[in-house]
Motif scaffolding. Structure first.
Motif, mmCIF file in Angstrom:
data_model
loop_
_atom_site.group_PDB
_atom_site.id
_atom_site.type_symbol
_atom_site.label_atom_id
_atom_site.label_comp_id
_atom_site.label_asym_id
_atom_site.label_seq_id
_atom_site.Cartn_x
_atom_site.Cartn_y
_atom_site.Cartn_z
ATOM 1 N N ASP A 100 0.622 -1.385 -0.131
ATOM 2 C CA ASP A 100 0.463 -0.020 -0.038
ATOM 3 C C ASP A 100 0.618 1.082 -0.598
ATOM 4 O OD1 ASP A 100 -2.769 -1.530 -0.100
ATOM 5 O OD2 ASP A 100 -2.469 -1.756 2.211
ATOM 6 N N PHE A 101 1.571 1.001 -0.552
ATOM 7 C CA PHE A 101 2.563 2.146 -0.542
ATOM 8 C C PHE A 101 2.297 3.273 -1.742
ATOM 9 C CE2 PHE A 101 7.465 3.887 -1.659
ATOM 10 C CZ PHE A 101 7.650 4.697 -0.642
ATOM 11 N N ALA A 102 1.787 3.960 -1.024
ATOM 12 C CA ALA A 102 0.741 4.458 -2.191
ATOM 13 C C ALA A 102 1.722 5.828 -2.717
ATOM 14 C CB ALA A 102 -0.723 5.865 -1.618
ATOM 15 N N VAL A 103 1.538 6.977 -4.239
ATOM 16 C CA VAL A 103 2.192 7.626 -4.640
ATOM 17 C C VAL A 103 2.653 9.129 -3.759
ATOM 18 C CG1 VAL A 103 2.045 9.481 -6.451
ATOM 19 C CG2 VAL A 103 1.786 6.956 -6.652
ATOM 20 N N PRO A 104 2.128 10.288 -2.970
ATOM 21 C CA PRO A 104 2.683 10.555 -1.958
ATOM 22 C C PRO A 104 1.981 12.128 -3.015
ATOM 23 C CG PRO A 104 5.041 10.671 -3.184
ATOM 24 C CD PRO A 104 4.233 9.621 -3.625
ATOM 25 N N ASP A 105 1.109 12.591 -2.440
ATOM 26 C CA ASP A 105 0.537 13.721 -2.465
ATOM 27 C C ASP A 105 1.689 14.677 -3.429
ATOM 28 O OD1 ASP A 105 -1.914 12.702 -1.633
ATOM 29 O OD2 ASP A 105 -1.805 13.934 0.336
ATOM 30 N N TRP A 106 3.302 14.705 -2.628
ATOM 31 C CA TRP A 106 4.110 15.591 -3.389
ATOM 32 C C TRP A 106 4.713 15.556 -4.199
ATOM 33 C CZ3 TRP A 106 8.676 12.853 -3.142
ATOM 34 C CH2 TRP A 106 8.577 12.196 -2.207
ATOM 35 N N SER A 107 4.393 14.245 -5.435
ATOM 36 C CA SER A 107 4.695 13.346 -6.762
ATOM 37 C C SER A 107 5.177 14.429 -7.977
ATOM 38 C CB SER A 107 3.865 12.980 -6.869
ATOM 39 O OG SER A 107 2.831 13.212 -7.454
ATOM 40 N N ASP A 108 3.882 15.669 -7.784
ATOM 41 C CA ASP A 108 4.207 17.045 -8.740
ATOM 42 C C ASP A 108 5.096 17.866 -8.915
ATOM 43 O OD1 ASP A 108 2.237 17.563 -6.917
ATOM 44 O OD2 ASP A 108 1.322 18.747 -7.637
ATOM 45 N N VAL A 109 5.699 18.254 -6.862
ATOM 46 C CA VAL A 109 6.491 19.381 -6.530
ATOM 47 C C VAL A 109 7.655 18.663 -7.339
ATOM 48 C CG1 VAL A 109 7.609 20.042 -5.224
ATOM 49 C CG2 VAL A 109 4.895 19.954 -4.757
ATOM 50 N N VAL A 110 8.122 17.765 -7.557
ATOM 51 C CA VAL A 110 9.674 16.599 -7.685
ATOM 52 C C VAL A 110 9.758 16.897 -9.026
ATOM 53 C CG1 VAL A 110 10.499 16.242 -5.232
ATOM 54 C CG2 VAL A 110 9.100 14.958 -7.259
ATOM 55 N N TYR A 111 10.977 16.696 -9.426
ATOM 56 C CA TYR A 111 11.318 16.535 -11.000
ATOM 57 C C TYR A 111 11.774 14.932 -11.332
ATOM 58 C CZ TYR A 111 12.472 21.371 -10.100
ATOM 59 O OH TYR A 111 12.730 23.037 -10.034
ATOM 60 N N GLY A 112 10.938 14.321 -12.023
ATOM 61 C CA GLY A 112 10.862 13.174 -12.632
ATOM 62 C C GLY A 112 10.376 12.041 -11.518
#
Length: 338
Positions: A100-112
């Protein structure tokens, strides 16, 4: 003019002081702390950007504060002084054995940002790894950033006083606005019994060939984080443990776990071992209250503490909100004088 004091001079106290100066360049602003750089917890941290150990802090706050800090690190990294300030860019992997290791909310903050393949996960030290993500992020080394910010604060006319504050209410008699950025010390100073240490033990080694970071988010996970002059091997997050000396069993755990990921760290020259106590709390506290006792002048208390393992991920965003609270308090103070 309103008199402002910041208690605590780790990354959150110092960045709050800078952003308050931005808003009130003519104000009388003082930092009082029993520890200044290089003695703070921020100085010893690996300083990788990435929300960590934040409990039930609202996701929208974490996103907003961390993005503001990421933008600050990006702009600093691009500046001529970025390297001197301890800011670097590097690729990073975060992995887990949890389905259940989900995509974090901040995935669109970092690059690539991307998901790792099973083939990539198999190369990262633990057969049990099931999910992971790769992205490009920043490291922000407190031992280099804090001296830079402290000098900036003093050059702008800010005052510093080395002392251990025993009572916030006593400060409230001498200052109009008190900003509490005492981290773990808030447990006794406020008092706030929800504040607990999250003990972190690390090893710094000389291994300049390592250019990427890996963080295993499992409870028994290790991490490897390159800094400019060393590589940080970790680590632990032992809640309620106040011990600031190293445990041999933790040293063994760190060396064994990190060597399973990158075997060469086993023989890398040791620089030092270090223990820091993260200021854990169920959620970050960032608010303002008016304090008034019978027969005494009212004063304003702004709180900014409890950042867990994310002090160097949230600091610039939290400092902005703290400066906004101080602005509101100043307006209320001036209206009370009319």
């Amino acid at each position: 003019m309103v008199k402002i004091v910041i208690v605590g001079c780790g990354i959150n106290g110092l960045s709050s002081a800078i952003r308050i100066q931005d808003e009130f360049p003519a104000a009388e602003i003082t930092i009082i702390s029993d520890k200044f750089t290089p003695e703070t917890t921020s100085d010893g941290a690996a300083g990788i950007w990435g929300p960590y150990l934040l409990g039930t802090t609202p996701a929208n706050d974490v996103y907003r504060w961390s993005k503001e800090t990421h933008n600050f690190l990006r702009d600093t990294w691009k500046s001529p002084e970025g390297g001197l300030m301890g800011v670097s860019m590097l690729p990073c992997f975060r992995v887990s054995s949890d389905d259940d290791f989900a995509v974090p909310d901040w995935s669109d903050v970092v690059y690539g940002f991307r998901s790792l393949t099973q083939q990539e996960l198999q190369k990262l030290g633990k057969p049990s790894l099931k999910k992971g993500y790769g992205f490009v992020t920043f490291t922000c080394e407190g031992r280099k950033l804090l001296p830079y910010l402290l000098n900036k604060f003093k050059m702008r006319g800010g005052q510093i006083l080395k002392a251990k504050v025993q009572d916030l209410h006593t400060l409230g008699k001498a200052y109009d606005i008190v900003v509490n950025c005492t981290g773990l010390a808030a447990r006794d100073l406020v008092p706030d019994e929800t504040v607990q240490p999250k003990r972190g033990q690390i090893i710094r080694v000389n291994s300049p060939d390592i250019k990427w970071a890996i963080l295993n988010d499992d409870d028994d996970g290790n991490y490897i984080i390159p800094n400019q002059d060393s590589v940080v091997l970790g680590g632990t997050h032992q809640e309620g443990d106040w011990n600031c000396t190293t445990y041999q069993e933790d040293t063994t755990f760190i060396k064994t776990g990190c060597a399973a990921i990158i075997p060469s760290v086993q023989d890398a020259p040791l620089i030092r071992e270090w223990v820091g106590l993260r200021p854990g709390r169920p959620s970050v506290r960032l608010d303002m209250e008016v304090i008034q006792h019978p027969g005494e002048k009212p004063w304003f208390l702004c709180s900014n503490y409890g950042h867990g393992g994310s002090g160097l991920t949230l600091f610039w965003g939290c400092a902005k909100d703290t400066a906004d609270l101080v602005k509101t308090a100043t307006q209320m103070y001036m209206q009370s004088k009319l």
